[in-house]
Every structure is written in structure tokens, then in C-alpha cells.
Design a protein around this motif. Structure first.
Motif, mmCIF file in Angstrom:
data_model
loop_
_atom_site.group_PDB
_atom_site.id
_atom_site.type_symbol
_atom_site.label_atom_id
_atom_site.label_comp_id
_atom_site.label_asym_id
_atom_site.label_seq_id
_atom_site.Cartn_x
_atom_site.Cartn_y
_atom_site.Cartn_z
ATOM 1 N N TYR A 134 0.859 -1.186 0.000
ATOM 2 C CA TYR A 134 0.000 0.000 0.000
ATOM 3 C C TYR A 134 0.891 1.229 0.000
ATOM 4 O O TYR A 134 1.502 1.577 1.006
ATOM 5 N N ARG A 138 -7.788 -10.424 -5.160
ATOM 6 C CA ARG A 138 -9.224 -10.587 -4.876
ATOM 7 C C ARG A 138 -10.049 -9.440 -5.456
ATOM 8 O O ARG A 138 -11.246 -9.582 -5.683
ATOM 9 N N TYR A 139 -9.403 -8.319 -5.653
ATOM 10 C CA TYR A 139 -10.118 -7.121 -6.105
ATOM 11 C C TYR A 139 -9.739 -6.746 -7.539
ATOM 12 O O TYR A 139 -9.921 -5.615 -7.968
ATOM 13 N N LEU A 163 -5.530 0.170 -4.715
ATOM 14 C CA LEU A 163 -6.376 -0.788 -4.009
ATOM 15 C C LEU A 163 -7.338 0.028 -3.158
ATOM 16 O O LEU A 163 -6.905 0.840 -2.339
ATOM 17 N N PRO A 164 -8.639 -0.135 -3.355
ATOM 18 C CA PRO A 164 -9.598 0.692 -2.613
ATOM 19 C C PRO A 164 -9.415 0.570 -1.100
ATOM 20 O O PRO A 164 -9.250 -0.535 -0.572
ATOM 21 N N GLU A 209 -11.607 0.904 1.039
ATOM 22 C CA GLU A 209 -12.737 0.148 1.565
ATOM 23 C C GLU A 209 -12.438 -1.359 1.590
ATOM 24 O O GLU A 209 -12.925 -2.076 2.478
ATOM 25 N N ALA A 210 -11.653 -1.817 0.615
ATOM 26 C CA ALA A 210 -11.312 -3.241 0.569
ATOM 27 C C ALA A 210 -10.457 -3.628 1.766
ATOM 28 O O ALA A 210 -10.656 -4.699 2.372
ATOM 29 N N LEU A 211 -9.515 -2.766 2.125
ATOM 30 C CA LEU A 211 -8.660 -3.048 3.274
ATOM 31 C C LEU A 211 -9.453 -3.013 4.574
ATOM 32 O O LEU A 211 -9.235 -3.820 5.478
ATOM 33 N N SER A 243 -12.739 -3.512 4.981
ATOM 34 C CA SER A 243 -13.739 -4.578 5.083
ATOM 35 C C SER A 243 -13.109 -5.943 5.315
ATOM 36 O O SER A 243 -13.707 -6.810 5.964
ATOM 37 N N SER A 244 -11.909 -6.140 4.788
ATOM 38 C CA SER A 244 -11.248 -7.434 4.951
ATOM 39 C C SER A 244 -9.746 -7.212 5.073
ATOM 40 O O SER A 244 -8.984 -7.439 4.124
#
Length: 284
Positions: A167, A195-196, A204-205, A207-209, A211-212
């Protein structure tokens, strides 16, 4: 550059070009690419390097910045490169097209390289550079060091696979189809960017980090205070709130830009971070 200057430079190059035609090893070398800089520095004595790329001294991008401080560089202009009277110029698709065209017009030998998309492609590139420089043994020695680093970075059998993501400022992450993504797998990480749908180098959004979150977040450098919006996302409060669930470890951007010898440092750091995650919570 005017016609007279070109003519003078071309005349000065005749002896060098003649020597190169006889198959002698290049003695006056210019690199116009950050990643080729690091390979060149591994293979030839400093006195044969006339100049490195304009980014070689940048500690944010370059893995050889400290060494590059002692060597000249160019801004990739035709006038600069021709005036150095090189007998070999290493270029890439990212090198200035106008300069490559000028080198071709005046008869200066240059070699064009692609960006390696895998470890194997990177090793093949090292072999090609070494062959051009007639430093085959040095090239194989470098490759042996990289292969040794790969072997050392592999986790022991039965070790739990850790989820991870790189990141960088702007949310930039290394996808599964990048050299960094391959090195992450070597070091025992599952790269969640896949996965995204992040396959190359893409944001990498956040929100993705959130949420998971992965087990390990490999975070890039930022300047003091992170003044820009791109840098601030790396220190977002939503990520700070996950620190009890997600290990945050430094992974400088300079380890992402290039493969070649840079892979050694990237592997050492990735494996170090993998082994710092507590065993507690591992699968039985």
C-alpha cells in the motif's frame, strides 16, 4: 542540437565505434533507465560508467541512490548523451524517444529493453545485459545471489500462509501479475490485491482493506507530515483503527520500481516482515 555539433560529436565517436565493431567489450557506457542503472552497477567497474539515469539519485525511487551520488547522470537529452561519446547506451521503452532517434541518426549503439514482468524475465534481462557488456561471469554471479535470496525467503513447510498487500501513496498496490506480487508469494504471502482485480500496479480501494484487512500491510514511505492527499491515505484513520488486527510494516517504494538486484532487498524485507507476525492465531 545544431548540425555542426552533431557532426563534431559524430567525428569524435569514429574511433569508439570502430572498436565496438571489432567486438571489444564496451568501455564507455550510459544508462537511461532506473532499473538498468542497478544492473549496470553490479556488472562493471565504476570507471566504465559515463552516466546513469536522471532518477538514479532519487532515494524514493532508486535502490542505488547512495552509490549514484558519486556518479554523473543525464536528463536523457540527445545533446548530453552524444557529448559523452559512449560506445553503448542502455535504454528502455520509457527512455526519451527523441533521444533514441538522435542516437540512431548519429550511429551511437543503443540497446532497447522491455520491463520484466516476472522473476524469470528479470534474470533473462540480466543475462542479456551481461552478454552485451561481455561480463557473463559477473551476470551469473548476480543471478546466483538472487536465486539464493529466493531460496532463503521461502517459508518452511507447514508455515501458515499470511494475507498481505502493498500500500503506497495514492493507494497504489502491487498486483498478482507483477514481479513484486511474485516475490510476495515466494516469501509466503497471499496477495489480497488479486481478490479485487488488481493484477498490475493499481490503486487498491481503502474500503477493501477496511472490510477485509490482511494480516500484513506493506506500507510505502511518505514525507514528513504526509502533506499531500496521496500520502495521507497511507495514514488514514480507518487503517490506524485496524492496527490491532493488521500488522503494518514498512516497504519502501524503491523496492517496487525495479526487479534485478533490487529483488534481493525486497525478498529480505518481505521475509523479515512475514516472520514478525506472531505465531498465535496460526492454523493448527
Amino acid at each position: 542540437m545544431n548540425g555542426l555539433r552533431f557532426a563534431l560529436c559524430l567525428a569524435a565517436l569514429l574511433a569508439t565505434s570502430a572498436a565496438g565493431a571489432k567486438g571489444t567489450a564496451p568501455q564507455r557506457i550510459v544508462s537511461m533507465n532506473l532499473c538498468l542503472d542497478s544492473v549496470l552497477l553490479e556488472l562493471v567497474p565504476r570507471e566504465h560508467i559515463l552516466a546513469l539515469s536522471q532518477y538514479a539519485r532519487d532515494p524514493w525511487r532508486s535502490s542505488v541512490a547512495s552509490i549514484a551520488q558519486t556518479l554523473p547522470y543525464t536528463n536523457e537529452t540527445a545533446e548530453e548523451v552524444v557529448a559523452l561519446k559512449p560506445d553503448l547506451v542502455l535504454t528502455s521503452r520509457h527512455s526519451a524517444i527523441a533521444t533514441r532517434a538522435a542516437l540512431k541518426r548519429v550511429g551511437i549503439r543503443f540497446e532497447l529493453f522491455e520491463v520484466p514482468q516476472s522473476v524469470d524475465e528479470s534474470l533473462a534481462q540480466i543475462r542479456r545485459v551481461a552478454a552485451l557488456l561481455q561480463r557473463v561471469d559477473q551476470g551469473e554471479a548476480l543471478i546466483a545471489r538472487i536465486e539464493q535470496a529466493i531460496a532463503k525467503a521461502r517459508p518452511a513447510a507447514g508455515t501458515r500462509t499470511l494475507t498481505a498487500a502493498t500500500y503506497q501513496p495514492g493507494g497504489l498496490s502491487s498486483g498478482a501479475e507483477t514481479v513484486t506480487g511474485e516475490l510476495m508469494r515466494v516469501a509466503g504471502f497471499e496477495n489480497i490485491a488479486a481478490r479485487y482485480g488488481v493484477t498490475t500496479y493499481r490503486p487498491l480501494p481503502l474500503e477493501a482493506l477496511v472490510s477485509s484487512p490482511p494480516d500484513v500491510l506493506l506500507v510505502g514511505d511518505t514525507t514528513h507530515g504526509a502533506p499531500t492527499h496521496a500520502e495521507r491515505v497511507v495514514h488514514h484513520r480507518a487503517l490506524r483503527a485496524l492496527e490491532f488486527r493488521m500488522h503494518r510494516e514498512p516497504f519502501p517504494a524503491r523496492l517496487l520500481y525495479c526487479s534485478g538486484p533490487t529483488m534481493i532487498d525486497a525478498l529480505v524485507l518481505a521475509r523479515e516482515h512475514a516472520t514478525q507476525v506472531p505465531v498465535a492465531g496460526s492454523s493448527p
